[in-house]
Design an enzyme around this catalytic site. Structure first.
Site, PDB file in Angstrom:
ATOM      1  N   ASP A 120     -42.682 -42.062 -50.409  1.00 52.66           N
ATOM      2  CA  ASP A 120     -43.154 -43.831 -50.647  1.00 52.66           C
ATOM      3  C   ASP A 120     -43.612 -43.703 -49.394  1.00 52.66           C
ATOM      4  O   ASP A 120     -44.050 -44.105 -48.455  1.00 52.66           O
ATOM      5  CB  ASP A 120     -42.154 -44.201 -50.947  1.00 52.66           C
ATOM      6  CG  ASP A 120     -42.509 -44.077 -52.480  1.00 52.66           C
ATOM      7  OD1 ASP A 120     -43.001 -43.460 -53.626  1.00 52.66           O
ATOM      8  OD2 ASP A 120     -41.392 -44.896 -53.313  1.00 52.66           O
TER       9      ASP A 120
ATOM     10  N   LYS B 189     -37.430 -26.918 -42.619  1.00 46.77           N
ATOM     11  CA  LYS B 189     -37.649 -28.547 -42.197  1.00 46.77           C
ATOM     12  C   LYS B 189     -36.156 -29.159 -42.976  1.00 46.77           C
ATOM     13  O   LYS B 189     -36.386 -29.360 -44.053  1.00 46.77           O
ATOM     14  CB  LYS B 189     -38.450 -29.113 -42.693  1.00 46.77           C
ATOM     15  CG  LYS B 189     -38.286 -30.353 -41.840  1.00 46.77           C
ATOM     16  CD  LYS B 189     -39.530 -31.257 -42.074  1.00 46.77           C
ATOM     17  CE  LYS B 189     -39.287 -32.541 -41.407  1.00 46.77           C
ATOM     18  NZ  LYS B 189     -38.606 -34.054 -42.120  1.00 46.77           N
TER      19      LYS B 189
ATOM     20  N   CYS C 191     -21.202 -60.764 -69.138  1.00 50.13           N
ATOM     21  CA  CYS C 191     -20.312 -62.159 -69.294  1.00 50.13           C
ATOM     22  C   CYS C 191     -20.729 -62.880 -70.473  1.00 50.13           C
ATOM     23  O   CYS C 191     -20.172 -64.298 -70.981  1.00 50.13           O
ATOM     24  CB  CYS C 191     -20.721 -63.129 -68.047  1.00 50.13           C
ATOM     25  SG  CYS C 191     -22.210 -63.827 -68.172  1.00 50.13           S
TER      26      CYS C 191
ATOM     27  N   CYS D 240     -29.326 -62.746 -65.128  1.00 47.92           N
ATOM     28  CA  CYS D 240     -27.726 -63.833 -65.413  1.00 47.92           C
ATOM     29  C   CYS D 240     -28.228 -64.928 -65.007  1.00 47.92           C
ATOM     30  O   CYS D 240     -27.747 -64.966 -63.569  1.00 47.92           O
ATOM     31  CB  CYS D 240     -27.003 -62.746 -65.377  1.00 47.92           C
ATOM     32  SG  CYS D 240     -25.824 -63.900 -66.140  1.00 47.92           S
TER      33      CYS D 240
ATOM     34  N   CYS E 157     -20.258 -64.720 -63.487  1.00 51.68           N
ATOM     35  CA  CYS E 157     -20.336 -64.043 -63.621  1.00 51.68           C
ATOM     36  C   CYS E 157     -20.089 -62.075 -63.507  1.00 51.68           C
ATOM     37  O   CYS E 157     -20.147 -62.689 -62.163  1.00 51.68           O
ATOM     38  CB  CYS E 157     -22.280 -62.937 -64.079  1.00 51.68           C
ATOM     39  SG  CYS E 157     -22.000 -61.339 -64.674  1.00 51.68           S
TER      40      CYS E 157
END
EC number: 6.5.1.2
Length: 674
Positions: free
Chosen positions: A36, A109, A407, A423, A429
């Protein structure tokens, strides 16, 4: 809006992204796959090729790397260049046509971390990372404990030890040893490393050389820099000398004499990439003759006599056994694939990311599918899609859960249209709290070594902590409820004692680290440093308006709004109050903060300065209260001009702005006046 403005904006955004990810990469904390980053960089190169006026000396395409953060610097004797990349046989052939030679050297490399070693009269005197190519981070003490790096050179009649030689190499971790180290870290409840390169980069920067030894790092040489009383005629001759002096060199290096042989080596190693004993991601081709290398020279960032052929990320197939979801520290719920273990890109994997529920649908994957995955630098590989002709009708569709698996709270998007569901039980949580504890204990925040993933989960499940507010109130009595920090007989163990010592040290951490530890969305180390430097204390920060926060260089509106919103939550305020009462640092040390000589002043630095890198010049401006801008405008107060300044200098003259040389810049930093 004009096309020119759109193009300039596109260039600015691309350049900013490349700089950010390059800095993360060179500091061992990449956040995107190499493939990327290569795509971003190629887009920037293409844009500058189409619009040459955009290419200035401070463009990322004209620079080698990123200066290291927070370390002692060493200046390389000769510049340590990066390499230009090609991605196809056609691009490689174009380079070979432009760069004819009697012989080329092909070498693998290595996917590791560059190191620069200086020997005087045969003795190792300094070791440094690549840094920005001119200045690197001093890692001499750590280099001395890497077995492959000789402390003193041995010579031969053919290759006597030179009075000075600068040796370039790559530090890496073997894939088999990487697997063993990650297995041990999982057993200890510590976060695993994303890949061998990250593990090697982190190891080289550890504070204690004894800890570096445990990383089992290796080194292989791939070049020389400055030298005295040693004049090799070719690259392969230099490698023979390095081997004679006691350095490891790659056994896979081969000298060839035709372009056809070069292409054959590229094809061979793409098919045999796992035959090497180190991670590799391409083939480097160099003109062998050193006189020809000197004649060809270099651009501002890369030699013309060498090129790197980058292989695409490896793709493999495996069986999708199930899809589960994980909950992160911000409450984001991410589905991930549970797969039959498969070896890919240097390690065995059994999980892969699926990003969000909509991605699962878009990729059309079913439980039981044979799927294609690739791993390009991240710890959890990516699922590309199913192999449709392998389906037999036994596959089943996955259903995204309605409630949080940790949770039980009902899941929902944070705002309408969000693809990521979260959430909302942020405070309680257990999955979110454990992730926040692990994050605040990381090296980028408070660096609490004895608080890893397993320990964080145990502190919550045993009822020792309800949230992070009570972290610094922990004592021996509280830890006795934890299984991780106690012996079988119920006494505090060595890890528990060390955690209490870690917490004492963490109370004195720099203020910017405390800001990072609070897990304020978007506030990472760079923004935290800028806010801490400008405002100086938590009290002043909280009183600042969104506009004042956003005006801080390196912050902006999104981060400023996120910062203010965080403090609107009652239990967040409770964290700060309890940490303050426990003695956690809530202001900058006055001795660490330079005089605010540049408050309200905007400075642009362009070209190459003798005593400042791009990043150190920017930091010098920001820490003195000024704004380090990347573009010249009527609002600019001063333009500092170094060598090869380019179009910014001319624009400054056209606008009648004050132009300073490096001496004037130094005076400006000290006094606020030119």
């Amino acid at each position: 809006m004009s096309d020119a403005v759109d193009i300039q904006r596109e260039w600015s955004e691309l350049a900013q992204e490349v700089r950010k990810h390059r800095e993360l990469y060179y500091n061992g904390e990449p956040s995107i796959p190499d493939a990327d980053f290569d795509e971003l960089f190629q887009r920037l190169l293409a844009l500058e090729a189409e619009h040459p006026e955009l290419q200035t000396p401070d463009s990322p395409t004209q620079q080698v790397g990123a200066a290291p953060e927070g370390a002692v610097d060493i200046e390389h004797l000769e510049r340590l260049y990066s390499l230009d990349n090609v991605f196809s046989a056609e691009e490689l052939q174009d380079w070979l046509d432009r760069t004819p030679a009697e012989a080329y050297l092909t070498e693998l490399k290595i996917d590791g971390l560059s190191i620069d070693l200086v020997y005087r009269d045969g003795k190792l005197v300094t070791a440094a990372t690549r840094g920005d190519g001119r200045v690197g981070e001093d890692i001499t003490a750590n280099a001395r404990v890497i077995p492959d790096i000789p402390h003193e050179l041995t010579g031969t009649d053919e290759y006597p030890v030179p009075s000075l030689v600068e040796v370039r190499g790559e530090v890496y971790m073997r894939p088999d040893e990487f697997e063993e180290i990650n297995a041990a870290r999982r057993e200890d409840g510590k976060p695993t490393f994303a890949n061998p390169r990250n593990a090697a980069a982190g190891g080289l920067r550890m504070k204690d050389p004894e800890d570096v030894k445990k990383r089992r790092l290796h080194m292989v040489c791939h070049g020389i820099g400055a030298r005295e009383r040693f004049q090799p005629t070719s690259q392969h001759d230099a490698y023979k000398a390095l081997e004679a002096w006691g350095f490891p060199v790659s056994p896979y290096t081969q000298r060839v004499t035709t372009a056809k042989e070069v292409q054959e080596r590229v094809t061979y190693w793409e098919e045999h990439r796992h035959d090497a004993y180190f991670e590799m991601d391409g083939l480097v081709i160099k003109v062998d003759d050193l006189a020809s290398q000197r004649a060809l020279g270099a651009t501002s960032r890369a030699p013309r006599w060498a090129i790197a052929y980058k292989y695409p990320p490896e793709e493999v197939t495996t069986k999708l056994l199930n899809i589960e979801v994980g909950v992160g520290r911000t409450g984001r719920v991410t589905p991930f694939a549970i797969m039959e273990p498969v070896f890919v890109s240097g390690s065995t994997v059994s999980m892969a990311t699926l990003h969000n529920q909509f991605e699962v649908k878009n990729k059309n994957v079913l439980i039981g599918d044979t799927i294609i995955i690739r791993k390009a630098g991240e710890i959890i590989p990516e699922v590309l899609g199913p192999v449709l002709d392998k389906r037999d009708g036994s596959e089943t569709e996955w259903v995204f859960p309605e409630n949080c698996p940790a949770c039980g709270t009902k899941l929902a998007p944070q705002k309408e249209g969000d693809q990521d569901w979260r959430c909302p039980n942020t405070r309680s949580c257990p999955a979110q709290l454990a992730a926040r504890l692990e994050y605040l204990a990381s090296r980028k925040a408070l660096d609490i070594g004895e608080l890893g993933e397993k320990a964080a989960a145990d502190l919550i499940s045993s009822g020792v902590l309800e949230d992070e507010a009570d972290l610094f109130d922990l004592d021996e009595q509280a830890l006795l409820k934890s299984s991780v920090y106690t012996t079988q007989k119920g006494a505090l163990n060595a890890s528990g004692k060390k955690l209490l010592e870690n917490l004492k040290t963490a109370r004195q951490a720099e203020f910017w680290r405390v800001l990072v530890a609070l897990s304020i969305r978007h506030v990472g180390p760079i923004a935290a440093r800028a806010l801490a430097t400008r405002f100086g204390s938590m009290e002043v920060l909280r009183a600042a308006s969104v506009e004042e926060l956003a005006d801080t260089d390196g912050v902006g509106t999104i981060i400023a709004e996120s910062f203010k919103q965080w403090f609107e939550v009652d239990w967040h305020d409770n964290i700060v109050q309890k940490w303050t009462a426990a003695g956690v640092t809530m202001e900058e040390e006055s001795s660490d903060k330079p005089a605010q000589t540049l408050e309200g002043i905007t400075v642009v630095v362009t070209g190459t300065l003798e005593n400042f890198t791009r990043d150190s010049a920017k930091e010098a401006i920001i820490t003195r209260g000024g704004k380090a801008s990347s573009s010249v405008s009527k609002k600019t107060n001063y333009v500092v001009v170094g060598e090869n300044a380019g179009s910014k200098e001319q624009k400054a003259r056209d606008l009648g702005l004050t132009i300073l040389d490096e001496e004037g810049f130094t005076r400006l930093l000290e006094t606020g006046e030119a």
